[in-house]
Design a protein around this motif. Structure first.
Motif, PDB file in Angstrom:
ATOM      1  N   LEU A 179       0.831  -1.201   0.000  1.00  0.00           N
ATOM      2  CA  LEU A 179       0.000   0.000   0.000  1.00  0.00           C
ATOM      3  C   LEU A 179       0.867   1.253   0.000  1.00  0.00           C
ATOM      4  CD1 LEU A 179      -2.770   1.367   0.143  1.00  0.00           C
ATOM      5  CD2 LEU A 179      -2.672   1.094   2.624  1.00  0.00           C
ATOM      6  N   ALA A 180       1.878   1.289   0.841  1.00  0.00           N
ATOM      7  CA  ALA A 180       2.779   2.443   0.898  1.00  0.00           C
ATOM      8  C   ALA A 180       3.420   2.691  -0.468  1.00  0.00           C
ATOM      9  CB  ALA A 180       3.847   2.236   1.966  1.00  0.00           C
ATOM     10  N   ASN A 181       3.859   1.645  -1.124  1.00  0.00           N
ATOM     11  CA  ASN A 181       4.475   1.796  -2.444  1.00  0.00           C
ATOM     12  C   ASN A 181       3.480   2.299  -3.472  1.00  0.00           C
ATOM     13  OD1 ASN A 181       7.090   1.083  -1.737  1.00  0.00           O
ATOM     14  ND2 ASN A 181       6.703  -1.097  -2.040  1.00  0.00           N
ATOM     15  N   MET A 182       2.237   1.836  -3.400  1.00  0.00           N
ATOM     16  CA  MET A 182       1.194   2.287  -4.321  1.00  0.00           C
ATOM     17  C   MET A 182       0.943   3.788  -4.140  1.00  0.00           C
ATOM     18  SD  MET A 182      -1.229   1.468  -6.498  1.00  0.00           S
ATOM     19  CE  MET A 182      -2.885   1.905  -6.990  1.00  0.00           C
ATOM     20  N   VAL A 183       0.865   4.233  -2.892  1.00  0.00           N
ATOM     21  CA  VAL A 183       0.636   5.653  -2.627  1.00  0.00           C
ATOM     22  C   VAL A 183       1.813   6.479  -3.147  1.00  0.00           C
ATOM     23  CG1 VAL A 183       0.230   7.404  -0.847  1.00  0.00           C
ATOM     24  CG2 VAL A 183      -0.805   5.148  -0.611  1.00  0.00           C
ATOM     25  N   MET A 184       3.029   6.005  -2.904  1.00  0.00           N
ATOM     26  CA  MET A 184       4.218   6.727  -3.401  1.00  0.00           C
ATOM     27  C   MET A 184       4.226   6.777  -4.918  1.00  0.00           C
ATOM     28  SD  MET A 184       7.508   5.981  -0.962  1.00  0.00           S
ATOM     29  CE  MET A 184       7.393   4.194  -0.960  1.00  0.00           C
ATOM     30  N   GLN A 185       3.898   5.658  -5.557  1.00  0.00           N
ATOM     31  CA  GLN A 185       3.886   5.621  -7.015  1.00  0.00           C
ATOM     32  C   GLN A 185       2.836   6.580  -7.570  1.00  0.00           C
ATOM     33  OE1 GLN A 185       3.020   1.770  -8.661  1.00  0.00           O
ATOM     34  NE2 GLN A 185       3.668   2.362 -10.701  1.00  0.00           N
ATOM     35  N   ALA A 186       1.674   6.605  -6.953  1.00  0.00           N
ATOM     36  CA  ALA A 186       0.597   7.469  -7.427  1.00  0.00           C
ATOM     37  C   ALA A 186       0.905   8.948  -7.236  1.00  0.00           C
ATOM     38  CB  ALA A 186      -0.702   7.118  -6.705  1.00  0.00           C
ATOM     39  N   ASP A 229      -9.419  -2.184   2.688  1.00  0.00           N
ATOM     40  CA  ASP A 229     -10.049  -2.180   1.370  1.00  0.00           C
ATOM     41  C   ASP A 229     -10.529  -0.790   0.954  1.00  0.00           C
ATOM     42  OD1 ASP A 229      -9.591  -4.877   1.088  1.00  0.00           O
ATOM     43  OD2 ASP A 229     -11.606  -5.460   1.748  1.00  0.00           O
ATOM     44  N   ARG A 230     -11.042  -0.023   1.897  1.00  0.00           N
ATOM     45  CA  ARG A 230     -11.509   1.331   1.552  1.00  0.00           C
ATOM     46  C   ARG A 230     -10.360   2.219   1.119  1.00  0.00           C
ATOM     47  NH1 ARG A 230     -14.889   3.849   6.071  1.00  0.00           N
ATOM     48  NH2 ARG A 230     -15.092   5.525   4.568  1.00  0.00           N
ATOM     49  N   VAL A 231      -9.198   2.047   1.727  1.00  0.00           N
ATOM     50  CA  VAL A 231      -8.028   2.841   1.327  1.00  0.00           C
ATOM     51  C   VAL A 231      -7.579   2.416  -0.067  1.00  0.00           C
ATOM     52  CG1 VAL A 231      -5.653   3.503   1.891  1.00  0.00           C
ATOM     53  CG2 VAL A 231      -7.352   3.240   3.719  1.00  0.00           C
ATOM     54  N   TRP A 232      -7.539   1.104  -0.310  1.00  0.00           N
ATOM     55  CA  TRP A 232      -7.192   0.620  -1.649  1.00  0.00           C
ATOM     56  C   TRP A 232      -8.178   1.162  -2.677  1.00  0.00           C
ATOM     57  CZ3 TRP A 232      -2.893  -1.037  -3.527  1.00  0.00           C
ATOM     58  CH2 TRP A 232      -1.995  -1.735  -2.731  1.00  0.00           C
ATOM     59  N   ASP A 233      -9.469   1.109  -2.367  1.00  0.00           N
ATOM     60  CA  ASP A 233     -10.480   1.613  -3.294  1.00  0.00           C
ATOM     61  C   ASP A 233     -10.265   3.094  -3.590  1.00  0.00           C
ATOM     62  OD1 ASP A 233     -11.632  -0.892  -3.381  1.00  0.00           O
ATOM     63  OD2 ASP A 233     -13.339  -0.364  -2.085  1.00  0.00           O
ATOM     64  N   LEU A 234      -9.936   3.863  -2.568  1.00  0.00           N
ATOM     65  CA  LEU A 234      -9.673   5.281  -2.760  1.00  0.00           C
ATOM     66  C   LEU A 234      -8.470   5.484  -3.674  1.00  0.00           C
ATOM     67  CD1 LEU A 234     -10.407   8.201  -2.017  1.00  0.00           C
ATOM     68  CD2 LEU A 234      -8.856   7.978  -0.073  1.00  0.00           C
ATOM     69  N   MET A 235      -7.418   4.710  -3.431  1.00  0.00           N
ATOM     70  CA  MET A 235      -6.203   4.845  -4.244  1.00  0.00           C
ATOM     71  C   MET A 235      -6.433   4.451  -5.695  1.00  0.00           C
ATOM     72  SD  MET A 235      -3.692   6.178  -2.784  1.00  0.00           S
ATOM     73  CE  MET A 235      -2.710   5.914  -4.236  1.00  0.00           C
ATOM     74  N   THR A 236      -7.228   3.432  -5.919  1.00  0.00           N
ATOM     75  CA  THR A 236      -7.431   2.945  -7.288  1.00  0.00           C
ATOM     76  C   THR A 236      -8.611   3.618  -7.986  1.00  0.00           C
ATOM     77  OG1 THR A 236      -8.823   1.111  -6.558  1.00  0.00           O
ATOM     78  CG2 THR A 236      -6.443   0.688  -6.721  1.00  0.00           C
ATOM     79  N   GLY A 237      -9.368   4.411  -7.228  1.00  0.00           N
ATOM     80  CA  GLY A 237     -10.527   5.072  -7.817  1.00  0.00           C
ATOM     81  C   GLY A 237     -11.716   4.162  -8.003  1.00  0.00           C
TER      82      GLY A 237
END
Length: 90
Positions: free
Chosen positions: A36-43, A76-84
């Motif tokens: 998750l941390a890497n996904m946020v950094m990448q985004a 899951d809600r954080v992932w959903d927010l990150m992925t739209g």
């Protein structure tokens, strides 16, 4: 010294503590939820921006930050927010 010098110094000290807490929280996220941390950094492009985003209150999270939602156990809600997911526009 102006009349606001003490106020300015106090605000600078608070901001410094806030920055430190924000980065320590992101350190913890990297240790506990690295993907998750890497996904946020990448985004968001940088570690600093990712750390700040995690602290921001999000309308799609009912005014909570991503950290607050994680603390509630809802990754899951954080992932959903990150992925739209489930959102046509931001």
């Amino acid at each position: 010294m102006g009349i606001f010098d003490e106020t300015v110094a106090s605000l600078a000290a608070v901001e410094s503590l806030r920055d430190k807490a924000r980065m320590e929280a992101f350190d913890l996220l990297e240790n506990e939820a690295n993907t998750l941390a890497n996904m946020v950094m990448q985004a968001l492009g940088t570690r600093e921006r990712a750390a700040s985003w995690m602290c921001l209150r999000q309308r799609r999270l009912e005014g909570k930050s991503a950290y607050e939602v994680l603390a509630e156990g809802d990754v899951d809600r954080v992932w959903d927010l990150m992925t739209g997911a489930g959102n046509d526009s931001y």
